[in-house]
Design a protein around this motif. Sequence first.
Motif, short mmCIF file in Angstrom:
data_model
loop_
_atom_site.label_atom_id
_atom_site.label_comp_id
_atom_site.label_asym_id
_atom_site.label_seq_id
_atom_site.Cartn_x
_atom_site.Cartn_y
_atom_site.Cartn_z
N THR A 1 0.77 -1.21 0.03
CA THR A 1 0.18 0.02 0.08
C THR A 1 0.92 1.28 0.09
O THR A 1 2.20 1.06 0.28
N HIS A 2 0.30 2.38 -0.27
CA HIS A 2 1.00 3.69 0.23
C HIS A 2 -0.02 4.70 0.14
O HIS A 2 -1.31 4.69 -0.36
N VAL A 3 0.17 5.87 0.78
CA VAL A 3 -0.87 6.87 0.97
C VAL A 3 -0.24 8.10 0.45
O VAL A 3 0.77 8.77 0.96
N LEU A 4 -1.24 8.86 -0.26
CA LEU A 4 -0.64 10.20 -0.56
C LEU A 4 -1.51 11.20 -0.06
O LEU A 4 -2.93 10.94 -0.04
N ASP A 5 -1.32 12.42 0.49
CA ASP A 5 -2.10 13.49 1.26
C ASP A 5 -2.53 14.15 0.05
O ASP A 5 -1.59 15.37 -0.27
N THR A 6 -3.58 14.33 -0.59
CA THR A 6 -3.72 15.04 -1.67
C THR A 6 -4.06 16.44 -1.28
O THR A 6 -4.16 17.40 -2.15
N SER A 7 -4.31 16.86 -0.11
CA SER A 7 -4.31 18.32 0.43
C SER A 7 -3.16 18.80 0.57
O SER A 7 -3.30 20.11 0.31
N LYS A 8 -2.26 18.28 0.25
CA LYS A 8 -0.52 18.88 0.52
C LYS A 8 0.07 18.53 -0.79
O LYS A 8 1.01 18.96 -1.10
N GLY A 9 -0.50 17.30 -1.45
CA GLY A 9 0.26 17.12 -2.74
C GLY A 9 1.53 16.41 -2.37
O GLY A 9 2.54 16.20 -2.89
N PRO B 1 3.59 12.81 -0.05
CA PRO B 1 3.03 11.38 0.64
C PRO B 1 2.92 11.56 1.87
O PRO B 1 3.46 12.56 2.75
N ALA B 2 2.00 10.48 2.73
CA ALA B 2 1.58 10.60 3.92
C ALA B 2 2.52 10.07 4.90
O ALA B 2 2.39 8.56 5.12
N ASN C 1 6.44 5.32 5.52
CA ASN C 1 7.66 6.02 5.57
C ASN C 1 7.52 7.34 4.87
O ASN C 1 6.48 7.86 4.47
N SER C 2 8.95 7.79 4.48
CA SER C 2 8.80 9.30 4.04
C SER C 2 8.35 9.55 2.61
O SER C 2 7.96 10.39 1.90
N ASP C 3 8.09 8.19 2.03
CA ASP C 3 7.44 8.20 0.63
C ASP C 3 5.85 7.85 0.66
O ASP C 3 5.34 7.41 -0.37
N GLY C 4 5.51 7.75 1.87
CA GLY C 4 4.14 7.11 1.95
C GLY C 4 3.92 5.86 1.84
O GLY C 4 2.52 5.56 2.11
N ARG C 5 4.79 4.94 1.95
CA ARG C 5 4.69 3.38 1.67
C ARG C 5 4.94 2.92 2.88
O ARG C 5 5.79 3.35 4.05
N VAL C 6 4.44 1.53 3.22
CA VAL C 6 5.07 1.00 4.13
C VAL C 6 6.31 0.11 3.43
O VAL C 6 6.17 -0.59 2.25
#
Length: 115
Positions: free
Chosen positions: A6-14, A16-17, A40-45
Amino acid sequence: MTTLSTHVLDTSKGTPAQGLQITLKRLEPNAKDLGVFTTNSDGRVSEQLLAGDDVPFGIYELTFHAGDYLRAQGTALPDYPFLDVVPIRFGISEDTHYHVPLLLSPYGFSTYRGS
């Protein structure tokens, strides 16, 4: 071999979460807690959430702790945020790679089966 990422992107900030907590459970067959992970810093596990030849087909759930992440980012949220915990329930029925990304903002999210 079945794998899950999985990975997560914070679309409100543009961005990675980074630092978002995720829990993984198998619901069927034989319900089981499978782990707690942090992006992690790339929004990935960093590691595969599931991997191996013995991953049972069934129903799984990734739970993204969005409210905690958003508060830690300094996002002003009401006492009862619109999105606090985001569960994504999905089935694994093939011996292949499953990628379940999350695009997140305080008032919306999107997911899909990625590659």
